[in-house]
Design a protein around this motif. Structure first.
Motif, PDB file in Angstrom:
ATOM      1  N   VAL A 108     -20.203  49.237 -32.412  1.00 35.56           N
ATOM      2  CA  VAL A 108     -21.480  49.742 -31.878  1.00 35.56           C
ATOM      3  C   VAL A 108     -21.669  49.238 -30.448  1.00 35.56           C
ATOM      4  O   VAL A 108     -22.097  49.976 -29.557  1.00 35.56           O
ATOM      5  CB  VAL A 108     -22.653  49.308 -32.805  1.00 35.56           C
ATOM      6  CG1 VAL A 108     -24.007  49.571 -32.141  1.00 35.56           C
ATOM      7  CG2 VAL A 108     -22.566  50.038 -34.141  1.00 35.56           C
ATOM      8  N   ASN A 109     -21.322  47.990 -30.206  1.00 30.11           N
ATOM      9  CA  ASN A 109     -21.432  47.434 -28.850  1.00 30.11           C
ATOM     10  C   ASN A 109     -20.497  48.164 -27.883  1.00 30.11           C
ATOM     11  O   ASN A 109     -20.903  48.538 -26.768  1.00 30.11           O
ATOM     12  CB  ASN A 109     -21.115  45.936 -28.886  1.00 30.11           C
ATOM     13  CG  ASN A 109     -21.110  45.314 -27.498  1.00 30.11           C
ATOM     14  OD1 ASN A 109     -20.077  44.902 -26.992  1.00 30.11           O
ATOM     15  ND2 ASN A 109     -22.262  45.281 -26.856  1.00 30.11           N
ATOM     16  N   LYS A 110     -19.258  48.389 -28.311  1.00 31.42           N
ATOM     17  CA  LYS A 110     -18.303  49.079 -27.415  1.00 31.42           C
ATOM     18  C   LYS A 110     -18.795  50.483 -27.089  1.00 31.42           C
ATOM     19  O   LYS A 110     -18.691  50.955 -25.960  1.00 31.42           O
ATOM     20  CB  LYS A 110     -16.932  49.152 -28.084  1.00 31.42           C
ATOM     21  CG  LYS A 110     -16.195  47.824 -28.084  1.00 31.42           C
ATOM     22  CD  LYS A 110     -14.830  48.010 -28.687  1.00 31.42           C
ATOM     23  CE  LYS A 110     -14.013  46.725 -28.612  1.00 31.42           C
ATOM     24  NZ  LYS A 110     -12.851  46.753 -29.485  1.00 31.42           N
ATOM     25  N   LYS A 111     -19.322  51.157 -28.103  1.00 27.63           N
ATOM     26  CA  LYS A 111     -19.791  52.530 -27.886  1.00 27.63           C
ATOM     27  C   LYS A 111     -21.044  52.553 -27.000  1.00 27.63           C
ATOM     28  O   LYS A 111     -21.195  53.426 -26.151  1.00 27.63           O
ATOM     29  CB  LYS A 111     -20.086  53.192 -29.241  1.00 27.63           C
ATOM     30  CG  LYS A 111     -18.828  53.476 -30.044  1.00 27.63           C
ATOM     31  CD  LYS A 111     -19.152  54.096 -31.397  1.00 27.63           C
ATOM     32  CE  LYS A 111     -17.847  54.337 -32.159  1.00 27.63           C
ATOM     33  NZ  LYS A 111     -18.016  55.299 -33.249  1.00 27.63           N
ATOM     34  N   THR A 112     -21.928  51.593 -27.221  1.00 23.43           N
ATOM     35  CA  THR A 112     -23.155  51.535 -26.413  1.00 23.43           C
ATOM     36  C   THR A 112     -22.794  51.320 -24.940  1.00 23.43           C
ATOM     37  O   THR A 112     -23.312  52.008 -24.044  1.00 23.43           O
ATOM     38  CB  THR A 112     -24.064  50.386 -26.914  1.00 23.43           C
ATOM     39  OG1 THR A 112     -24.374  50.633 -28.289  1.00 23.43           O
ATOM     40  CG2 THR A 112     -25.347  50.288 -26.119  1.00 23.43           C
ATOM     41  N   LEU A 150     -26.313  45.324 -27.658  1.00 24.57           N
ATOM     42  CA  LEU A 150     -26.586  45.326 -26.206  1.00 24.57           C
ATOM     43  C   LEU A 150     -25.803  44.256 -25.443  1.00 24.57           C
ATOM     44  O   LEU A 150     -25.886  44.207 -24.206  1.00 24.57           O
ATOM     45  CB  LEU A 150     -28.085  45.141 -25.961  1.00 24.57           C
ATOM     46  CG  LEU A 150     -28.997  46.227 -26.551  1.00 24.57           C
ATOM     47  CD1 LEU A 150     -30.456  45.930 -26.232  1.00 24.57           C
ATOM     48  CD2 LEU A 150     -28.613  47.611 -26.019  1.00 24.57           C
ATOM     49  N   ALA A 151     -25.049  43.432 -26.145  1.00 20.10           N
ATOM     50  CA  ALA A 151     -24.333  42.339 -25.471  1.00 20.10           C
ATOM     51  C   ALA A 151     -23.463  42.882 -24.330  1.00 20.10           C
ATOM     52  O   ALA A 151     -22.721  43.849 -24.508  1.00 20.10           O
ATOM     53  CB  ALA A 151     -23.461  41.597 -26.476  1.00 20.10           C
ATOM     54  N   GLY A 152     -23.616  42.290 -23.158  1.00 20.65           N
ATOM     55  CA  GLY A 152     -22.773  42.681 -22.016  1.00 20.65           C
ATOM     56  C   GLY A 152     -23.317  43.868 -21.237  1.00 20.65           C
ATOM     57  O   GLY A 152     -22.722  44.275 -20.233  1.00 20.65           O
ATOM     58  N   LEU A 158     -30.958  49.153 -18.973  1.00 25.14           N
ATOM     59  CA  LEU A 158     -31.754  49.163 -20.206  1.00 25.14           C
ATOM     60  C   LEU A 158     -32.779  50.302 -20.260  1.00 25.14           C
ATOM     61  O   LEU A 158     -33.173  50.732 -21.340  1.00 25.14           O
ATOM     62  CB  LEU A 158     -32.462  47.819 -20.414  1.00 25.14           C
ATOM     63  CG  LEU A 158     -31.613  46.645 -20.915  1.00 25.14           C
ATOM     64  CD1 LEU A 158     -32.428  45.744 -21.813  1.00 25.14           C
ATOM     65  CD2 LEU A 158     -30.357  47.060 -21.635  1.00 25.14           C
ATOM     66  N   ALA A 159     -33.169  50.794 -19.088  1.00 29.51           N
ATOM     67  CA  ALA A 159     -34.129  51.908 -19.075  1.00 29.51           C
ATOM     68  C   ALA A 159     -33.529  53.148 -19.736  1.00 29.51           C
ATOM     69  O   ALA A 159     -34.255  54.048 -20.176  1.00 29.51           O
ATOM     70  CB  ALA A 159     -34.550  52.217 -17.650  1.00 29.51           C
ATOM     71  N   ILE A 193     -34.827  41.619 -27.246  1.00 30.27           N
ATOM     72  CA  ILE A 193     -34.289  42.179 -25.993  1.00 30.27           C
ATOM     73  C   ILE A 193     -34.796  41.352 -24.805  1.00 30.27           C
ATOM     74  O   ILE A 193     -34.043  41.039 -23.876  1.00 30.27           O
ATOM     75  CB  ILE A 193     -34.660  43.674 -25.839  1.00 30.27           C
ATOM     76  CG1 ILE A 193     -34.038  44.485 -26.982  1.00 30.27           C
ATOM     77  CG2 ILE A 193     -34.203  44.217 -24.482  1.00 30.27           C
ATOM     78  CD1 ILE A 193     -34.481  45.942 -27.034  1.00 30.27           C
ATOM     79  N   ALA A 194     -36.060  40.954 -24.876  1.00 37.32           N
ATOM     80  CA  ALA A 194     -36.634  40.143 -23.786  1.00 37.32           C
ATOM     81  C   ALA A 194     -35.916  38.800 -23.672  1.00 37.32           C
ATOM     82  O   ALA A 194     -35.714  38.298 -22.553  1.00 37.32           O
ATOM     83  CB  ALA A 194     -38.126  39.938 -24.024  1.00 37.32           C
ATOM     84  N   GLU A 195     -35.521  38.228 -24.784  1.00 36.33           N
ATOM     85  CA  GLU A 195     -34.798  36.943 -24.745  1.00 36.33           C
ATOM     86  C   GLU A 195     -33.503  37.069 -23.929  1.00 36.33           C
ATOM     87  O   GLU A 195     -33.141  36.176 -23.181  1.00 36.33           O
ATOM     88  CB  GLU A 195     -34.416  36.510 -26.171  1.00 36.33           C
ATOM     89  CG  GLU A 195     -35.526  35.820 -26.946  1.00 36.33           C
ATOM     90  CD  GLU A 195     -35.202  35.737 -28.438  1.00 36.33           C
ATOM     91  OE1 GLU A 195     -36.165  35.616 -29.206  1.00 36.33           O
ATOM     92  OE2 GLU A 195     -34.012  35.806 -28.822  1.00 36.33           O
TER      93      GLU A 195
END
Ligand code: PEP
Length: 249
Positions: A108-112, A150-152, A158-159, A193-195
């Motif tokens: 999921v991270n790679k695709k995002t 969302l890592a990386g 992010l918008a 996400i804010a963190e």
């Protein structure tokens, strides 16, 4: 201000002819302003819909993609192929893909990240199972899935990210979360996400609720402060019902 976004997930429904009928029916309806509308169709229907949806205000979405641009990945579709068709959004990590096609937080991270790199807007799905919910693990599960997805990523990207909070037990079951419960979990997602990316970036990410949303219950979700829209399966399949969702949003 975050623009509300209603996205239909057609799953494995609709032939090309049926997809065109949907678009024709939408064209008979008056346009609705102020709500972003997306239809995530099967790959086979995307080229026809790209043409048929022109002038309707509905953006084109896909339901999955591979993270590589090309390669020996039989049966897969790349971000470049989707871009070429005029696709704007792509669902990533839907629970059905995690469950039946073994997608992981890593894929999921790679695709995002691949979607963002290629100018596609990911609709990243997170959500807990009934077992996890009953064990009081909802916040921990969705927090971990969100951070991993969302890592990386670049803060500036992010918008373009949409998160869909979809409790697995509510998808296609007719049992939706209460609006207040969904809002509470979505607020957790925004905090996580804010963190990692800061308050400003977290405040522009749109977070949808998904799970048995219908024209007659969408308004209750939209009334909550942290819910920015809905990802909808069954109730997105007819033009009338889709319009009902958009009007309620
Ligand atoms: C979905 O497919 O993401 C979904 C939420 O389905 P449904 O609206 O049918 O529960």
């Amino acid at each position: 201000m975050r623009t509300p976004i209603v996205a239909g997930n057609w799953k494995m429904f609709k032939t090309i002819a049926e997809a065109k009928q949907f678009a024709e029916a939408v064209k008979q309806q008056e346009e609705v302003e102020g709500v972003e509308q997306v239809v995530c169709a099967p790959f086979t229907a995307l080229p026809a819909l790209a043409e048929a949806l022109q002038g309707t205000g509905i953006a084109l979405g896909a339901q999955n993609m591979h993270f590589e641009e090309q390669g020996a990945f039989t049966g897969e579709i790349s971000p470049l192929m989707l871009k070429e068709l005029g696709v704007k959004y792509v669902i990533i990590g839907h629970s059905e893909r995690r469950q039946y096609f073994h997608e992981t937080d890593e894929s999921v991270n790679k695709k995002t990240r691949a979607a963002l790199k290629h100018g596609l807007r990911p609709i990243v799905c997170v959500g807990e199972s009934l077992e996890e919910r009953e064990a009081g693990e909802t916040a921990a599960v969705v927090g971990k899935q969100t951070k991993a997805a969302l890592a990386g990523a670049d803060t500036a990207q992010l918008a373009d990210v949409v998160i869909a909070y979809e409790p697995i037990w509510a998808i296609g079951t007719g049992k939706s979360s209460t609006a207040a419960d969904a809002n509470e979990t979505i607020a957790v997602i925004r905090r996580v996400i804010a963190e990692d990316f800061g308050e400003a970036a977290a405040s522009v990410v749109r977070i949808q609720y998904g799970g048995s949303v219908k024209p007659d219950n969408i308004a209750s979700f939209m009334a909550e402060p942290d819910i920015d829209g809905a990802l909808v399966g069954g109730a997105s399949l007819t033009a009338d019902s889709f319009r009902g969702l958009v009007l309620g949003a």
